[in-house]
Design a protein around this motif. Structure first.
Motif, PDB file in Angstrom:
ATOM      1  N   GLN A  68       0.827  -1.191   0.000  1.00 38.28           N
ATOM      2  CA  GLN A  68       0.000   0.000   0.000  1.00 38.28           C
ATOM      3  C   GLN A  68       0.861   1.239   0.000  1.00 38.28           C
ATOM      4  O   GLN A  68       0.548   2.229  -0.647  1.00 38.28           O
ATOM      5  CB  GLN A  68      -0.912  -0.006   1.221  1.00 38.28           C
ATOM      6  N   GLY A  69       1.976   1.218   0.739  1.00 38.20           N
ATOM      7  CA  GLY A  69       2.868   2.369   0.763  1.00 38.20           C
ATOM      8  C   GLY A  69       3.456   2.635  -0.596  1.00 38.20           C
ATOM      9  O   GLY A  69       3.620   3.783  -1.007  1.00 38.20           O
ATOM     10  N   GLU A  70       3.806   1.573  -1.347  1.00 34.39           N
ATOM     11  CA  GLU A  70       4.388   1.755  -2.662  1.00 34.39           C
ATOM     12  C   GLU A  70       3.380   2.353  -3.640  1.00 34.39           C
ATOM     13  O   GLU A  70       3.747   3.115  -4.527  1.00 34.39           O
ATOM     14  CB  GLU A  70       4.894   0.417  -3.185  1.00 34.39           C
ATOM     15  N   ARG A  71       2.112   1.988  -3.480  1.00 39.68           N
ATOM     16  CA  ARG A  71       1.108   2.453  -4.428  1.00 39.68           C
ATOM     17  C   ARG A  71       0.662   3.892  -4.140  1.00 39.68           C
ATOM     18  O   ARG A  71       0.073   4.541  -4.970  1.00 39.68           O
ATOM     19  CB  ARG A  71      -0.118   1.526  -4.388  1.00 39.68           C
ATOM     20  N   GLN A  72       0.910   4.333  -2.901  1.00 40.67           N
ATOM     21  CA  GLN A  72       0.511   5.692  -2.554  1.00 40.67           C
ATOM     22  C   GLN A  72       1.421   6.692  -3.249  1.00 40.67           C
ATOM     23  O   GLN A  72       2.621   6.511  -3.340  1.00 40.67           O
ATOM     24  CB  GLN A  72       0.582   5.871  -1.032  1.00 40.67           C
ATOM     25  N   SER A  73       0.857   7.761  -3.774  1.00 44.88           N
ATOM     26  CA  SER A  73       1.643   8.775  -4.455  1.00 44.88           C
ATOM     27  C   SER A  73       1.416  10.124  -3.804  1.00 44.88           C
ATOM     28  O   SER A  73       0.452  10.328  -3.065  1.00 44.88           O
ATOM     29  CB  SER A  73       1.257   8.846  -5.940  1.00 44.88           C
ATOM     30  N   VAL A  74       2.342  11.040  -4.081  1.00 42.30           N
ATOM     31  CA  VAL A  74       2.209  12.386  -3.539  1.00 42.30           C
ATOM     32  C   VAL A  74       0.927  13.043  -4.044  1.00 42.30           C
ATOM     33  O   VAL A  74       0.222  13.733  -3.292  1.00 42.30           O
ATOM     34  CB  VAL A  74       3.444  13.228  -3.908  1.00 42.30           C
ATOM     35  N   MET A  75       0.595  12.816  -5.322  1.00 39.19           N
ATOM     36  CA  MET A  75      -0.603  13.428  -5.884  1.00 39.19           C
ATOM     37  C   MET A  75      -1.871  12.905  -5.212  1.00 39.19           C
ATOM     38  O   MET A  75      -2.838  13.654  -5.036  1.00 39.19           O
ATOM     39  CB  MET A  75      -0.662  13.167  -7.394  1.00 39.19           C
ATOM     40  N   SER A  76      -1.888  11.640  -4.837  1.00 44.15           N
ATOM     41  CA  SER A  76      -3.069  11.108  -4.158  1.00 44.15           C
ATOM     42  C   SER A  76      -3.216  11.737  -2.776  1.00 44.15           C
ATOM     43  O   SER A  76      -4.333  11.926  -2.284  1.00 44.15           O
ATOM     44  CB  SER A  76      -2.979   9.587  -4.042  1.00 44.15           C
ATOM     45  N   MET A  77      -2.084  12.056  -2.135  1.00 48.95           N
ATOM     46  CA  MET A  77      -2.147  12.758  -0.852  1.00 48.95           C
ATOM     47  C   MET A  77      -2.755  14.145  -1.034  1.00 48.95           C
ATOM     48  O   MET A  77      -3.628  14.565  -0.274  1.00 48.95           O
ATOM     49  CB  MET A  77      -0.752  12.840  -0.243  1.00 48.95           C
ATOM     50  N   PHE A  78      -2.289  14.863  -2.077  1.00 45.43           N
ATOM     51  CA  PHE A  78      -2.849  16.186  -2.356  1.00 45.43           C
ATOM     52  C   PHE A  78      -4.345  16.087  -2.643  1.00 45.43           C
ATOM     53  O   PHE A  78      -5.130  16.932  -2.188  1.00 45.43           O
ATOM     54  CB  PHE A  78      -2.138  16.828  -3.544  1.00 45.43           C
ATOM     55  N   ALA A  79      -4.734  15.062  -3.409  1.00 38.89           N
ATOM     56  CA  ALA A  79      -6.154  14.902  -3.744  1.00 38.89           C
ATOM     57  C   ALA A  79      -6.982  14.641  -2.491  1.00 38.89           C
ATOM     58  O   ALA A  79      -8.094  15.170  -2.336  1.00 38.89           O
ATOM     59  CB  ALA A  79      -6.324  13.756  -4.747  1.00 38.89           C
ATOM     60  N   GLY A  80      -6.441  13.825  -1.586  1.00 42.32           N
ATOM     61  CA  GLY A  80      -7.169  13.523  -0.359  1.00 42.32           C
ATOM     62  C   GLY A  80      -7.325  14.737   0.540  1.00 42.32           C
ATOM     63  O   GLY A  80      -8.420  15.019   1.046  1.00 42.32           O
ATOM     64  N   VAL A  81      -6.246  15.469   0.744  1.00 36.48           N
ATOM     65  CA  VAL A  81      -6.300  16.637   1.625  1.00 36.48           C
ATOM     66  C   VAL A  81      -7.124  17.756   0.984  1.00 36.48           C
ATOM     67  O   VAL A  81      -7.770  18.543   1.694  1.00 36.48           O
ATOM     68  CB  VAL A  81      -4.876  17.121   1.957  1.00 36.48           C
ATOM     69  N   SER A  82      -7.109  17.835  -0.349  1.00 32.74           N
ATOM     70  CA  SER A  82      -7.861  18.906  -1.020  1.00 32.74           C
ATOM     71  C   SER A  82      -9.354  18.796  -0.754  1.00 32.74           C
ATOM     72  O   SER A  82     -10.074  19.799  -0.810  1.00 32.74           O
ATOM     73  CB  SER A  82      -7.598  18.857  -2.533  1.00 32.74           C
ATOM     74  N   ARG A  83      -9.842  17.601  -0.450  1.00 34.42           N
ATOM     75  CA  ARG A  83     -11.261  17.455  -0.119  1.00 34.42           C
ATOM     76  C   ARG A  83     -11.606  18.196   1.172  1.00 34.42           C
ATOM     77  O   ARG A  83     -12.725  18.679   1.342  1.00 34.42           O
ATOM     78  CB  ARG A  83     -11.621  15.971  -0.002  1.00 34.42           C
ATOM     79  N   TYR A  84     -10.652  18.252   2.081  1.00 31.32           N
ATOM     80  CA  TYR A  84     -10.876  19.002   3.318  1.00 31.32           C
ATOM     81  C   TYR A  84     -10.717  20.503   3.085  1.00 31.32           C
ATOM     82  O   TYR A  84     -11.321  21.305   3.792  1.00 31.32           O
ATOM     83  CB  TYR A  84      -9.887  18.545   4.399  1.00 31.32           C
ATOM     84  N   ALA A  85      -9.883  20.861   2.108  1.00 27.44           N
ATOM     85  CA  ALA A  85      -9.636  22.276   1.838  1.00 27.44           C
ATOM     86  C   ALA A  85     -10.703  22.895   0.943  1.00 27.44           C
ATOM     87  O   ALA A  85     -10.762  24.125   0.804  1.00 27.44           O
ATOM     88  CB  ALA A  85      -8.262  22.443   1.179  1.00 27.44           C
ATOM     89  N   ALA A  86     -11.569  22.062   0.339  1.00 26.16           N
ATOM     90  CA  ALA A  86     -12.527  22.561  -0.662  1.00 26.16           C
ATOM     91  C   ALA A  86     -13.460  23.617  -0.094  1.00 26.16           C
ATOM     92  O   ALA A  86     -13.813  24.580  -0.785  1.00 26.16           O
ATOM     93  CB  ALA A  86     -13.332  21.393  -1.231  1.00 26.16           C
ATOM     94  N   LYS A  87     -13.864  23.476   1.165  1.00 26.62           N
ATOM     95  CA  LYS A  87     -14.826  24.445   1.700  1.00 26.62           C
ATOM     96  C   LYS A  87     -14.190  25.804   1.998  1.00 26.62           C
ATOM     97  O   LYS A  87     -14.899  26.760   2.315  1.00 26.62           O
ATOM     98  CB  LYS A  87     -15.494  23.891   2.961  1.00 26.62           C
TER      99      LYS A  87
END
Length: 380
Positions: free
Chosen positions: A6-25
């Motif tokens: 799972q760590g290998e499949r995780q990418s920096v862009m996926s982290m940005f995408a995940g956190v951006s959901r919290y930043a959307a509001k």
């Protein structure tokens, strides 16, 4: 799939995408902040580009009026620049804190909803490490490093535009160098993210081990286990050291390679620019301004690549947080369920049936029971 996969499949862009959901509001505030960063980058690029006019219009022409005029414009811009930068820093610190708190609140709510079995399988120390250290890595990567990285991107775009105006050939060389510098880290980024994920996981295990040791000191003392647990802790430290060295070396490598590549490009551009100036294709002011812009590009790339280790560690931290948030709750309330309020008349069960998901037989079958206020009932 195990944790390392799972760590290998995780990418920096996926982290940005995940956190951006919290930043959307907070998108409106973020747009204002982005405009502030754009002005900050514009002023920095303008100061470097002003060398062209200082040399060609003031120094070579010995025009003191032009020199004072140029410096006056830059001074006014400096005052506005400071007000905008300080304001943006304050707003981003507050907004970033809200985003991090939203992540913590979501994580806490999900931990409350997870069944007891999940908490038995995971030590409290490891869960606390995810809640504190891993969220802290996201805070460092997103709140501290992201503004610098965003400003670097904006500055690169503006600088390339001015370089194209000065001379297309030199701009093409710079643009090619930037592409190469930003692509090179991809060779190591996957391994760096994986190594950082393993480091975060091992640090979580270490915190769990330490917590168990501290809470079990009565047993350690009663059975004289001090030497045994010390040797075991030393072995864990040796393992942690190996993982730590690999994770940090790969992170540093990702940040170093682009700067080294761009440094070689600077020498090439200096040679080509000197040749153009000697042959009268560009002015001395153009050459000096171009070198100043190139130094600014180098600094922007350095800022971007220097932030990469923070983004990599934030990605590993986000992966460990996602492991909790992606954990199925199991048994939850039906949609629209009301919160249970206090009762003064007791609880009555009338022929209640309940079957766990996937179970063949019901755990409760036609149960009739009355529980009076202050009483407890346990179903085993």
């Amino acid at each position: 799939m195990d944790e390392s996969d799972q760590g290998e499949r995780q990418s920096v862009m996926s982290m940005f995408a995940g956190v951006s959901r919290y930043a959307a509001k907070y998108r409106f505030i973020l747009i204002i902040l982005l405009a502030g960063l754009a002005f900050e980058s514009f002023y920095d690029v303008a100061v470097r580009y002003s060398l062209k006019f200082v040399i060609d219009k003031a120094v070579i022409a010995k025009d003191y009026t032009a020199l004072v005029y140029i410096l006056g414009i830059l001074a006014i811009g400096a005052v506005v620049f400071n007000f905008i930068v300080i304001g943006c820093d304050y707003v981003w610190a507050k907004t970033g804190g809200r985003i991090i708190n939203d992540i913590r609140a979501d994580l806490f709510r999900h931990l409350q909803a997870l069944p007891v079995g999940y908490h038995r399988r995971h030590s409290a120390g490891d869960l606390m490490a995810r809640f504190n250290a891993d969220v802290g890595q996201i805070e460092e990567g997103m709140i501290l490093a992201l503004p610098m990285a965003a400003m670097g991107v904006v500055e690169i775009i503006m600088t390339l535009g001015l370089m194209a105006y000065l001379h297309p050939l030199l701009c093409g060389l710079a643009a090619g160098g930037i592409v190469i510098s930003l692509l090179l880290p991809q060779l190591f980024q996957g391994r760096a993210v994986d190594a950082s994920f393993k480091l975060r996981r091992e640090e979580g295990h270490m915190v769990g081990y330490l917590q168990e040791n501290l809470t079990g000191q009565s047993v350690v003392k009663a059975y004289s286990l001090e030497s045994h647990v010390s040797r075991d802790f030393g072995a864990r430290l040796d393992k942690l050291l190996q993982i730590f060295a690999r994770a940090n070396f790969l992170s540093y490598l990702v940040s170093r390679v682009p700067s080294l590549a761009f440094l070689l490009l600077q020498l090439l551009v200096l040679g080509v620019g000197g040749w153009l100036a000697i042959n009268g294709k560009i002015t001395i002011g153009d050459l000096v301004a171009y070198q100043a812009l190139l130094i600014g590009l180098n600094m922007a790339i350095f800022n971007l690549t220097w932030m990469i280790p923070s983004f990599i560690q934030a990605t590993a931290g986000w992966q460990r947080i996602r492991e909790i948030l992606d954990e199925p709750i199991g048994i939850g309330d039906i949609p629209g369920a009301r919160d249970l309020t206090g009762s003064h008349t007791g609880i009555t069960l009338d022929k209640v049936r309940f079957t766990y998901p996937g179970a063949k037989d019901p755990a409760l079958n036609k149960v009739d029971l009355e529980i009076q206020p202050g009483e407890y009932a346990i179903f085993v």
